[in-house]
Design an enzyme around this catalytic site. Structure first.
Site, PDB file in Angstrom:
ATOM      1  CD  GLU A  23      49.587  -9.412  37.532  1.00 53.54           C
ATOM      2  OE1 GLU A  23      48.430  -8.939  37.440  1.00 53.54           O
ATOM      3  OE2 GLU A  23      50.167  -9.556  38.616  1.00 53.54           O
ATOM      4  CG  HIS A  87      44.497 -11.084  37.471  1.00 49.01           C
ATOM      5  ND1 HIS A  87      43.440 -11.221  38.347  1.00 49.01           N
ATOM      6  CD2 HIS A  87      45.599 -10.912  38.252  1.00 49.01           C
ATOM      7  CE1 HIS A  87      43.884 -11.123  39.588  1.00 49.01           C
ATOM      8  NE2 HIS A  87      45.197 -10.943  39.562  1.00 49.01           N
ATOM      9  CG  HIS A  89      48.877 -13.310  40.683  1.00 51.76           C
ATOM     10  ND1 HIS A  89      48.593 -13.372  42.021  1.00 51.76           N
ATOM     11  CD2 HIS A  89      48.262 -12.193  40.225  1.00 51.76           C
ATOM     12  CE1 HIS A  89      47.827 -12.344  42.357  1.00 51.76           C
ATOM     13  NE2 HIS A  89      47.607 -11.618  41.283  1.00 51.76           N
ATOM     14  CG  ASP A 100      44.594  -9.492  42.772  1.00 47.20           C
ATOM     15  OD1 ASP A 100      44.690  -8.704  41.806  1.00 47.20           O
ATOM     16  OD2 ASP A 100      45.403 -10.407  42.996  1.00 47.20           O
TER      17      ASP A 100
END
Length: 138
Positions: A23, A87, A89, A100
């Protein structure tokens, strides 16, 4: 909220296309359009070597990200502001995990920001999704 194409392209360069890709993430920077509710994300920070990254986890290091925010603020004469976080995934259509959502609530409580809400972007393999979280937690 509008995502500038350059910001989207920068985030998509870190999509987890490989089965071993970690990630990635960073902060969202942009403008609050005067006399409107419009918000434009013009740029994003990229992962730093101080970040902690794994296949299913990302922890952004505070200091390098804050330096990016400070430089953007100063270089723009105070018009470029912190708007949130992004971010990746490793799923086609990303959904926020429990972690999250918990982290987003913590960020909204602790961060200093001018607008009423922060934005949280998750870049999946096939799509990009955005969530807005206000100071009231909704």
């Amino acid at each position: 909220m509008e995502l500038a194409s350059a910001a989207v392209a920068a985030m998509q360069q870190h999509r987890q296309l490989d089965a071993r890709a970690a990630e990635a993430g960073g902060v969202l920077l942009g403008r609050l359009i005067k006399d409107s509710m419009d918000v434009v994300v013009d740029q994003v920070s990229l992962p730093s070597s101080a970040d902690k990254r794994s296949r299913f986890g990302f922890f952004r290091a505070a200091r390098p990200a804050q330096e990016v925010v400070d430089v953007a603020w100063q270089g723009s004469g105070g018009t470029t502001v912190y708007l949130g976080e992004w971010h990746t995934h490793a799923e086609d259509d990303p959904r926020p995990s429990y972690i999250d959502r918990r982290d987003w609530r913590r960020i909204v409580k602790r961060a200093r920001f001018e607008q009423d809400a922060l934005y949280f972007v998750i870049v999946g393999v096939a799509s990009v999704a955005v969530w807005e979280l206000s100071r009231t937690g909704s």
